[in-house]
Design a protein around this motif. Structure first.
Motif, mmCIF file in Angstrom:
data_model
loop_
_atom_site.group_PDB
_atom_site.id
_atom_site.type_symbol
_atom_site.label_atom_id
_atom_site.label_comp_id
_atom_site.label_asym_id
_atom_site.label_seq_id
_atom_site.Cartn_x
_atom_site.Cartn_y
_atom_site.Cartn_z
ATOM 1 N N HIS A 214 0.895 -1.140 0.111
ATOM 2 C CA HIS A 214 -0.014 -0.049 0.003
ATOM 3 C C HIS A 214 0.912 1.206 0.151
ATOM 4 O O HIS A 214 0.423 2.188 -0.695
ATOM 5 C CB HIS A 214 -1.048 -0.017 1.257
ATOM 6 C CG HIS A 214 -1.769 1.300 1.316
ATOM 7 N ND1 HIS A 214 -2.780 1.384 0.626
ATOM 8 C CD2 HIS A 214 -1.594 2.294 2.445
ATOM 9 C CE1 HIS A 214 -3.571 2.855 0.898
ATOM 10 N NE2 HIS A 214 -2.723 3.072 1.771
ATOM 11 N N LEU A 215 2.045 1.352 0.787
ATOM 12 C CA LEU A 215 2.678 2.487 0.841
ATOM 13 C C LEU A 215 3.437 2.629 -0.502
ATOM 14 O O LEU A 215 3.727 3.828 -1.137
ATOM 15 C CB LEU A 215 3.919 2.142 1.835
ATOM 16 C CG LEU A 215 4.817 3.424 2.346
ATOM 17 C CD1 LEU A 215 3.969 4.510 2.683
ATOM 18 C CD2 LEU A 215 5.639 3.120 3.502
ATOM 19 N N THR A 216 4.004 1.362 -1.215
ATOM 20 C CA THR A 216 4.538 1.587 -2.331
ATOM 21 C C THR A 216 3.812 2.139 -3.504
ATOM 22 O O THR A 216 4.181 2.815 -4.408
ATOM 23 C CB THR A 216 5.404 0.414 -2.727
ATOM 24 O OG1 THR A 216 4.328 -0.646 -2.655
ATOM 25 C CG2 THR A 216 6.707 0.037 -1.859
ATOM 26 N N GLU A 217 2.579 1.919 -3.163
ATOM 27 C CA GLU A 217 1.816 2.451 -4.383
ATOM 28 C C GLU A 217 1.434 3.683 -4.232
ATOM 29 O O GLU A 217 1.065 4.266 -5.289
ATOM 30 C CB GLU A 217 0.281 1.609 -4.002
ATOM 31 C CG GLU A 217 -0.950 2.022 -5.182
ATOM 32 C CD GLU A 217 -2.204 1.230 -4.873
ATOM 33 O OE1 GLU A 217 -3.019 1.327 -5.599
ATOM 34 O OE2 GLU A 217 -2.324 0.751 -3.615
ATOM 35 N N THR A 218 1.391 4.294 -2.903
ATOM 36 C CA THR A 218 1.255 5.665 -2.832
ATOM 37 C C THR A 218 2.255 6.355 -3.244
ATOM 38 O O THR A 218 2.294 7.467 -3.994
ATOM 39 C CB THR A 218 0.978 5.951 -1.264
ATOM 40 O OG1 THR A 218 -0.217 4.960 -0.852
ATOM 41 C CG2 THR A 218 0.705 7.527 -0.898
ATOM 42 N N TYR A 219 3.588 5.984 -3.085
ATOM 43 C CA TYR A 219 4.863 6.654 -3.319
ATOM 44 C C TYR A 219 4.900 6.708 -4.982
ATOM 45 O O TYR A 219 4.952 7.527 -5.615
ATOM 46 C CB TYR A 219 5.922 5.905 -2.982
ATOM 47 C CG TYR A 219 6.135 5.948 -1.462
ATOM 48 C CD1 TYR A 219 5.410 7.298 -0.850
ATOM 49 C CD2 TYR A 219 7.351 5.635 -0.737
ATOM 50 C CE1 TYR A 219 5.830 7.245 0.510
ATOM 51 C CE2 TYR A 219 7.483 5.771 0.438
ATOM 52 C CZ TYR A 219 6.714 7.135 1.053
ATOM 53 O OH TYR A 219 7.064 7.111 2.552
ATOM 54 N N ALA A 220 4.380 5.529 -5.607
ATOM 55 C CA ALA A 220 4.416 5.360 -6.915
ATOM 56 C C ALA A 220 3.221 6.375 -7.662
ATOM 57 O O ALA A 220 3.735 6.939 -8.865
ATOM 58 C CB ALA A 220 4.098 3.650 -7.499
ATOM 59 N N ARG A 221 2.302 6.577 -7.011
ATOM 60 C CA ARG A 221 1.259 7.517 -7.613
ATOM 61 C C ARG A 221 1.701 8.756 -7.466
ATOM 62 O O ARG A 221 1.313 9.450 -8.299
ATOM 63 C CB ARG A 221 0.068 7.066 -6.947
ATOM 64 C CG ARG A 221 -1.253 7.841 -7.517
ATOM 65 C CD ARG A 221 -2.643 7.342 -6.816
ATOM 66 N NE ARG A 221 -2.755 7.590 -5.520
ATOM 67 C CZ ARG A 221 -2.547 6.330 -4.761
ATOM 68 N NH1 ARG A 221 -2.535 5.056 -5.051
ATOM 69 N NH2 ARG A 221 -2.435 6.968 -3.322
ATOM 70 N N THR A 222 2.141 9.332 -6.457
ATOM 71 C CA THR A 222 2.712 10.561 -6.295
ATOM 72 C C THR A 222 4.081 11.029 -6.887
ATOM 73 O O THR A 222 4.578 12.020 -6.791
ATOM 74 C CB THR A 222 2.693 10.809 -4.569
ATOM 75 O OG1 THR A 222 3.686 9.941 -4.120
ATOM 76 C CG2 THR A 222 1.450 10.709 -4.028
ATOM 77 N N GLY A 223 4.753 9.988 -7.543
ATOM 78 C CA GLY A 223 5.937 10.086 -8.112
ATOM 79 C C GLY A 223 7.164 10.078 -6.910
ATOM 80 O O GLY A 223 8.458 10.365 -7.523
ATOM 81 N N GLN A 224 6.961 9.769 -5.871
ATOM 82 C CA GLN A 224 7.859 9.630 -4.805
ATOM 83 C C GLN A 224 8.834 8.324 -4.809
ATOM 84 O O GLN A 224 9.756 8.056 -4.315
ATOM 85 C CB GLN A 224 7.497 9.835 -3.401
ATOM 86 C CG GLN A 224 7.103 11.264 -3.153
ATOM 87 C CD GLN A 224 6.413 11.135 -1.713
ATOM 88 O OE1 GLN A 224 5.328 10.835 -1.503
ATOM 89 N NE2 GLN A 224 6.942 11.929 -0.754
ATOM 90 N N GLY A 225 8.321 7.213 -5.553
ATOM 91 C CA GLY A 225 8.758 5.764 -5.651
ATOM 92 C C GLY A 225 8.564 5.505 -7.011
ATOM 93 O O GLY A 225 8.061 6.158 -7.908
ATOM 94 N N LEU A 226 9.139 4.126 -7.367
ATOM 95 C CA LEU A 226 9.256 3.862 -8.671
ATOM 96 C C LEU A 226 7.679 2.765 -8.721
ATOM 97 O O LEU A 226 7.519 2.021 -7.728
ATOM 98 C CB LEU A 226 10.293 2.882 -8.933
ATOM 99 C CG LEU A 226 11.618 3.775 -8.969
ATOM 100 C CD1 LEU A 226 12.718 2.505 -8.878
ATOM 101 C CD2 LEU A 226 11.669 4.793 -9.868
ATOM 102 N N GLN A 227 7.252 2.504 -9.936
ATOM 103 C CA GLN A 227 6.131 1.812 -10.092
ATOM 104 C C GLN A 227 6.684 0.223 -9.858
ATOM 105 O O GLN A 227 6.031 -0.687 -9.665
ATOM 106 C CB GLN A 227 5.760 2.049 -11.446
ATOM 107 C CG GLN A 227 4.530 1.004 -12.111
ATOM 108 C CD GLN A 227 3.219 1.172 -10.985
ATOM 109 O OE1 GLN A 227 3.195 2.312 -10.471
ATOM 110 N NE2 GLN A 227 2.355 0.412 -10.795
ATOM 111 N N ALA A 228 8.205 0.249 -10.500
ATOM 112 C CA ALA A 228 8.583 -1.244 -10.477
ATOM 113 C C ALA A 228 8.636 -1.710 -8.786
ATOM 114 O O ALA A 228 8.530 -2.888 -8.400
ATOM 115 C CB ALA A 228 10.110 -1.279 -10.894
ATOM 116 N N ASP A 229 8.811 -0.704 -7.791
ATOM 117 C CA ASP A 229 8.668 -1.325 -6.470
ATOM 118 C C ASP A 229 7.406 -1.915 -6.031
ATOM 119 O O ASP A 229 7.353 -2.738 -5.481
ATOM 120 C CB ASP A 229 9.155 -0.356 -5.721
ATOM 121 C CG ASP A 229 10.918 0.176 -5.670
ATOM 122 O OD1 ASP A 229 11.251 -0.688 -6.314
ATOM 123 O OD2 ASP A 229 11.101 1.365 -5.269
#
Length: 493
Positions: A214-229
């Protein structure tokens, strides 16, 4: 026969989902997330088919052992074989005693007959007999004597001893059967505990992984993380869901096996009453192996059974050696009323007494049969002695193996116990870092995986240790009659 009937258990009780693994007297390892936002144990997770048991019986180890001792059909069968053997011994003890027969017979003859001097003549006659015995026709003794004994003196002397050793051997065999089923039921109980606690570990790991996803999804959606993660976390969730289904299957299978050993309803369900898994100590760790081996050799019922079977084979050999030298005895006594006459007239009635005593010796097949019988009996003695030696070696090996397993698994417990706090701390630190955007999701995932591995290792080592304790308890012959509760045990922190 009493049956294990299911009784309602509150949802979540005994199902392992809220259980903990006890790793020390001062610090248990909890299988619930440290994060208060984690879903509760009673919440559905990712469409999991797991559901609380509506009707299951919660049993502890004491109840399991008592139920096996009271209602397992194989244990009851072994006890019935004891009753059969003692009945055979009682019959052997009565070989000296005669049998009593009473009856009557009617004989009618028409036509030619031969008298004792050889003359053949025609006659019509009949006779009626009644009393002790039957088939009293003509001048000979009744074919069915009223008081009858026919036995070989060798059988009368040796068969009671042979049957007595057989009864004693079966008694010890029944004890061995009972001990084995008690051990198997105890092991099956701990395997059920293992399956339930593995289910709890997998469920907790699934919760932690879902939070991370759930956290990695939030980061990917906001651009703070990678979609691959995020995709890596979704793949990890699929693995955890599959593991959850496997552990659910294992719980049901372990329960079904335990139900079978208890002789209960095959559709019933059993859950363990263990809320924490701790090492069970039945035998002191500092007991020397040589003392344990001697204990097993002295107490195991299988060895007592072997000794009686050797004695039985020796008695059979003695019987065959003396058989040609002692006679067989034949005793017959008949008393009743006999009447008869020409045609169909029954006249000239009176009392009739017949007594016969005979002794005869037999040399079977011109002596060849006697030699073969002694050779066969000698071979059975050697076979019994060899089986006894094999049993002695097997018991010693089982004791040494169980003790070795206890020592090895105790070391495994300590290693896993020491590693779990470090893994928990690593998980918390990495979780805090990723929440503050200071770390990588893969670091938290590795911490989750490491913590799950250590928890599983501690669970596996502890259950294996308890199984080895039961094995050693069984190998040294410590299951004794009667079993109303399990052997006295102390729980080691």
């Amino acid at each position: 026969m009493a049956r294990v009937e299911p009784s309602p258990v509150p949802a979540g009780q005994g199902d392992g989902l809220g259980s903990s693994l006890q790793t020390g007297a001062d610090r248990p390892v909890r299988l619930v997330s440290a994060d208060t936002s984690a879903p509760g144990a009673d919440e559905a997770i990712d469409g999991s088919p797991l559901a609380p048991e509506a009707a299951a019986q919660a049993l502890d180890l004491a109840s399991v052992l008592a139920l096996v001792d009271g209602q397992n059909p194989q244990v009851a069968l072994a006890r019935e074989r004891i009753a059969e053997a003692y009945a055979q011994r009682n019959r052997a003890d009565a070989l000296w005693l005669p049998s009593i027969r009473a009856g009557l017979n009617y004989n009618k003859h028409e036509g030619a007959i031969q008298d004792v001097v050889g003359d053949v003549f025609d006659t019509s006659r009949g006779s009626l007999y009644g009393g002790l015995g039957a088939v009293a026709v003509g001048a000979g003794s009744p074919a069915v004597p009223g008081v009858w004994a026919n036995f070989h003196l060798a059988d009368a002397c040796f068969q009671p001893r042979i049957a007595g050793h057989e009864a004693s051997a079966r008694s010890h065999a029944a004890q061995a059967t009972r001990n084995t089923f008690l051990r198997d039921a105890g092991i099956a109980y701990w395997e059920l505990v293992r399956a339930e606690q593995q289910q709890a570990i997998v469920l907790q790991t699934l919760r932690d992984t879902r939070q991370l996803a759930h956290l990695t999804e939030t980061y990917a959606r906001t651009g703070q993380g990678l979609q691959a993660d995020h995709q890596r976390m979704e793949a990890e969730l699929a693995v955890r869901r599959s593991e959850l289904l496997q552990t659910e299957e294992a719980v049901f299978v372990a329960s079904a096996k335990l139900v079978r050993l208890l002789g209960g309803d095959p559709l019933g369900r059993i859950v363990s009453a263990e809320q924490a898994v701790v090492p069970l100590e039945l035998t002191s760790d500092d007991t020397p192996a040589a003392d344990l081996v001697q204990l097993g050799l002295r107490q195991r019922p299988e060895l007592a059974e072997s000794r009686h079977l050797v004695h039985q084979a020796c008695q059979r050999l003695q019987r065959e050696r003396f058989a040609p030298l002692v006679p067989s005895i034949l005793l017959g006594l008949s008393y009743g009323g006999l009447g008869g006459g020409l045609g169909s007239d029954i006249t000239n009635t009176g009392d009739r007494l017949d007594a016969d005593v005979a002794a005869y010796w037999e040399l079977r097949q011109l002596g060849l049969g006697e030699r073969a019988a002694r050779a066969e009996a000698s071979s059975r003695v050697r076979q019994a002695e060899l089986r006894q030696l094999a049993d002695l070696d097997r018991v010693a090996e089982e004791v040494v193996t169980a003790r070795t397993q206890i020592q090895s698994r105790a070391s495994r417990i300590e290693i896993a116990r020491a590693g779990i706090p470090t893994a928990e701390q690593s998980f918390r630190l990495n979780w805090d870092r990723i929440q503050n955007a200071q770390g990588l999701p893969i670091e938290v995932l590795q911490s989750i995986q490491s913590l799950a591995v250590l928890r599983r290792e501690y669970l596996s080592a502890t259950v294996d240790y308890n199984v080895a304790q039961l094995q050693l308890w069984w190998a040294t012959g410590w299951f004794c009659e009667p079993v109303a509760a399990p052997p006295a045990a102390r729980w080691r922190p």
